[in-house]
Design an enzyme around this catalytic site. Structure first.
Site, mmCIF file in Angstrom:
data_model
loop_
_atom_site.group_PDB
_atom_site.id
_atom_site.type_symbol
_atom_site.label_atom_id
_atom_site.label_comp_id
_atom_site.label_asym_id
_atom_site.label_seq_id
_atom_site.Cartn_x
_atom_site.Cartn_y
_atom_site.Cartn_z
ATOM 1 N N LYS A 13 1.153 -1.156 0.199
ATOM 2 C CA LYS A 13 0.164 0.400 -0.353
ATOM 3 C C LYS A 13 0.894 0.930 -0.020
ATOM 4 O O LYS A 13 0.580 2.319 -0.597
ATOM 5 C CB LYS A 13 -1.201 -0.001 0.696
ATOM 6 C CG LYS A 13 -1.935 -0.701 0.845
ATOM 7 C CD LYS A 13 -3.183 -0.926 2.342
ATOM 8 C CE LYS A 13 -2.469 -0.637 3.487
ATOM 9 N NZ LYS A 13 -2.130 -1.996 3.992
ATOM 10 N N ARG A 127 12.104 -10.924 5.755
ATOM 11 C CA ARG A 127 12.268 -9.611 6.336
ATOM 12 C C ARG A 127 13.236 -9.882 7.376
ATOM 13 O O ARG A 127 13.217 -10.180 7.906
ATOM 14 C CB ARG A 127 11.166 -8.467 6.479
ATOM 15 C CG ARG A 127 10.921 -8.230 5.098
ATOM 16 C CD ARG A 127 9.874 -6.617 5.388
ATOM 17 N NE ARG A 127 9.085 -6.581 6.019
ATOM 18 C CZ ARG A 127 8.558 -5.512 6.529
ATOM 19 N NH1 ARG A 127 8.082 -4.626 6.051
ATOM 20 N NH2 ARG A 127 7.427 -6.026 7.341
ATOM 21 N N ARG A 171 -2.518 -10.976 12.355
ATOM 22 C CA ARG A 171 -2.419 -9.564 11.650
ATOM 23 C C ARG A 171 -3.101 -10.054 10.540
ATOM 24 O O ARG A 171 -4.391 -8.893 10.444
ATOM 25 C CB ARG A 171 -1.318 -9.148 10.667
ATOM 26 C CG ARG A 171 0.029 -8.693 12.171
ATOM 27 C CD ARG A 171 1.326 -7.846 12.048
ATOM 28 N NE ARG A 171 1.481 -6.841 11.163
ATOM 29 C CZ ARG A 171 2.125 -6.597 10.242
ATOM 30 N NH1 ARG A 171 2.906 -7.419 9.873
ATOM 31 N NH2 ARG A 171 2.226 -5.462 9.570
#
Length: 217
Positions: A13, A127, A171
């Site tokens: 986003k 990550r 999440r």
């Protein structure tokens, strides 16, 4: 054009918001940016928000809404804007609708970045962050030359707790609980446009712009 951008964590986003807003020559307005600007600027709303954040509490909706209202009243947002991170739920969407009505306008389109859960996990769980300089690497998309070692400074790379798969899937569950009703709310108004958010960033931007052109016609 007045746009709201929604999508799950890891959908890209932030990146797409910047590109789309630039293409449309409208301001990108994110709640994170608004909070930082108010807090660093020492505004009354910023001081109020900081009181909650310093206690570790969530900033109440009414404070967030007041900040968004103030930002949308700025001159650069009069001809259009892209909202990223607001609204997050149906009550906020209802408030935004009333707010824009008071300004004599309404949303043109809600872009929904669509990406499946497994792809989100692949993007986020890969990550690795440097303990020394904070640079973020990715085991698949941007690996360091030596596993576990930062190319930039030689620091140790680690996986943050919020990048662990179980945390990411939680999440995603929270996102679906909050956002599924939001998408339905805007779908009932006929302004939701899904955009496939998989593939190279440039291709996703092209799909988003093609979707926006349909609403501009």
């Amino acid at each position: 054009m007045r746009v709201v951008l929604v999508g799950p964590p890891g959908a890209g986003k932030g990146t797409q918001a910047q590109f789309i807003a630039s293409h449309l020559s409208i301001p990108k307005i994110s709640t994170g940016d608004i909070f930082r600007a108010n807090v660093s600027g020492g505004t009354e709303l910023g001081k109020l928000a900081k009181e909650y954040m310093d206690r570790g509490d969530l900033v109440p909706d009414e404070v967030t809404v007041a900040m968004v209202r103030d930002r949308l009243s700025h001159d650069d947002a009069q001809e259009g804007f892209l909202l990223d991170g607001f609204p997050r739920n149906v009550p906020q969407a209802e408030v935004l609708k009333k707010m824009l009505a008071e300004f004599g306008t309404s949303l043109d389109v809600v872009l929904n970045l669509v990406v499946d859960d497994d792809e989100v996990v692949r993007r986020l769980a890969g990550r690795r962050t440097c303990r020394s300089c904070g640079k973020v690497w990715h085991v698949l998309f941007d690996p360091p030359a030596v596993e576990g070692v930062c190319d930039a400074c030689g620091g140790e790379l680690f996986q943050r707790d919020d990048d662990r798969e179980e945390t990411i899937r939680h999440r995603l569950e929270v996102y679906q609980e909050q956002t599924a009703p939001l998408i339905s709310f805007y779908a009932d108004e006929g302004i939701v446009q899904g955009v496939d958010a998989t593939g190279p960033v440039e291709e996703v931007t092209q799909r988003a712009m093609a979707a926006l052109r349909r609403f501009a016609e």
